[in-house]
Design a protein around this motif. Sequence first.
Motif, PDB file in Angstrom:
ATOM      1  N   LEU A 120     -13.293  43.364  33.186  1.00 40.72           N
ATOM      2  CA  LEU A 120     -14.005  43.141  34.433  1.00 40.72           C
ATOM      3  C   LEU A 120     -14.803  44.353  34.889  1.00 40.72           C
ATOM      4  N   GLY A 121     -14.346  45.553  34.512  1.00 43.56           N
ATOM      5  CA  GLY A 121     -15.061  46.747  34.940  1.00 43.56           C
ATOM      6  C   GLY A 121     -15.092  46.920  36.439  1.00 43.56           C
ATOM      7  N   MET A 122     -13.991  46.542  37.109  1.00 39.29           N
ATOM      8  CA  MET A 122     -13.915  46.671  38.567  1.00 39.29           C
ATOM      9  C   MET A 122     -12.836  47.681  38.935  1.00 39.29           C
ATOM     10  N   PRO A 123     -13.025  48.441  40.019  1.00 38.97           N
ATOM     11  CA  PRO A 123     -11.955  49.326  40.486  1.00 38.97           C
ATOM     12  C   PRO A 123     -10.713  48.504  40.836  1.00 38.97           C
ATOM     13  N   VAL A 124      -9.565  49.146  40.767  1.00 31.41           N
ATOM     14  CA  VAL A 124      -8.298  48.458  41.003  1.00 31.41           C
ATOM     15  C   VAL A 124      -7.674  48.941  42.315  1.00 31.41           C
ATOM     16  N   VAL A 125      -7.193  47.988  43.100  1.00 35.93           N
ATOM     17  CA  VAL A 125      -6.428  48.312  44.310  1.00 35.93           C
ATOM     18  C   VAL A 125      -4.971  47.926  44.043  1.00 35.93           C
ATOM     19  N   VAL A 141      -0.557  49.826  50.340  1.00 36.24           N
ATOM     20  CA  VAL A 141      -1.803  49.864  49.574  1.00 36.24           C
ATOM     21  C   VAL A 141      -1.963  51.250  48.961  1.00 36.24           C
ATOM     22  N   GLY A 142      -2.076  51.307  47.639  1.00 34.43           N
ATOM     23  CA  GLY A 142      -2.221  52.584  46.951  1.00 34.43           C
ATOM     24  C   GLY A 142      -3.668  53.038  46.850  1.00 34.43           C
ATOM     25  N   GLU A 143      -3.855  54.222  46.290  1.00 36.69           N
ATOM     26  CA  GLU A 143      -5.211  54.744  46.099  1.00 36.69           C
ATOM     27  C   GLU A 143      -5.956  53.911  45.057  1.00 36.69           C
ATOM     28  N   ILE A 144      -7.247  53.742  45.283  1.00 34.86           N
ATOM     29  CA  ILE A 144      -8.069  52.955  44.362  1.00 34.86           C
ATOM     30  C   ILE A 144      -8.115  53.637  42.996  1.00 34.86           C
ATOM     31  N   VAL A 145      -7.908  52.853  41.963  1.00 35.33           N
ATOM     32  CA  VAL A 145      -8.010  53.348  40.581  1.00 35.33           C
ATOM     33  C   VAL A 145      -9.419  53.049  40.095  1.00 35.33           C
ATOM     34  N   PRO A 146     -10.219  54.063  39.796  1.00 38.68           N
ATOM     35  CA  PRO A 146     -11.623  53.825  39.436  1.00 38.68           C
ATOM     36  C   PRO A 146     -11.770  53.192  38.057  1.00 38.68           C
ATOM     37  N   VAL A 158      -1.444  52.683  38.098  1.00 39.40           N
ATOM     38  CA  VAL A 158      -1.127  51.406  38.737  1.00 39.40           C
ATOM     39  C   VAL A 158       0.380  51.201  38.782  1.00 39.40           C
ATOM     40  N   HIS A 159       1.055  51.511  37.683  1.00 39.39           N
ATOM     41  CA  HIS A 159       2.501  51.328  37.614  1.00 39.39           C
ATOM     42  C   HIS A 159       3.215  52.147  38.692  1.00 39.39           C
ATOM     43  N   ALA A 160       2.821  53.396  38.862  1.00 34.84           N
ATOM     44  CA  ALA A 160       3.428  54.241  39.890  1.00 34.84           C
ATOM     45  C   ALA A 160       3.133  53.707  41.291  1.00 34.84           C
ATOM     46  N   ALA A 161       1.906  53.252  41.520  1.00 33.26           N
ATOM     47  CA  ALA A 161       1.499  52.815  42.861  1.00 33.26           C
ATOM     48  C   ALA A 161       2.200  51.528  43.282  1.00 33.26           C
TER      49      ALA A 161
END
Length: 248
Positions: free
Chosen positions: A175-180, A206-211, A223-226
């Motif tokens: 998808l090439g989208m940032p992850v929340v 809500v965690g920090e956005i993953v670019p 993502v796993h940690a968040a």
Amino acid sequence: MNNMITALRSLAFMLAFYSGSALLVFSALLAAWPLPSAVPHIATVWSRFHRLCARWLLGQKVRIEGELPQGRYLYIVKHESMFETIDLLCLFDRPVIAAKRELLDMPAWGRIARLYGLIPIERSAGASAMRTLRAAARAATDQGRAVCLFPEGTRVPHGEAPPLRAGFAGLYSLLGMPVVPIAIDSGRLSPRGKFMKRPGTITYKVGEIVPTGLDRREAEARVHAAINALNAAVPSEIFKPGPEGADA
């Protein structure tokens, strides 16, 4: 005495929620053929009805820590109980949820799920299936709908942090989208497979956005940690790669 009150509240919730759900599913089936656009609205009513039942019958409040960004994001959510699978429709406007294809092949319910906009995930997706998945996700974001995924593949007890399934990495790259990333501790109050559901506060964090553009292992580790941020203890080895081709 407390256990008796909890049992009575849990029974009241079960009777009220499942009776109401049956009526709403029947309404969605009636609307599916002449007015399919009504199905997402009925689903949203169902989610709000569920939250009301949880609040006033079970005594479960909802708290959100952090701001939920809106836009072209892939929302990755911790999965501890049935609560969040329904409550996501209260967090977002008609979110599209990636689910196992087998769920969409179920009679009656599968038709409603397809009309609502659930995205099927194949167990071993080939190139054609992945292209279909990407097109469905992009169509959803073009309509302003959030795309959500439970990356653990199934509900897990509160405090456990299993590795992410391979489906997350595929979607992240595709998808090439940032992850929340979103953590939730619903399993504390409504554990999987348990009749007793206890009062208290269910927290979304809500965690920090993953670019975009990160290496697969780095994206998965972040993502796993968040999504496990609300666990009492997160294992020091925060990431172990899931089996290739596993369910999303």
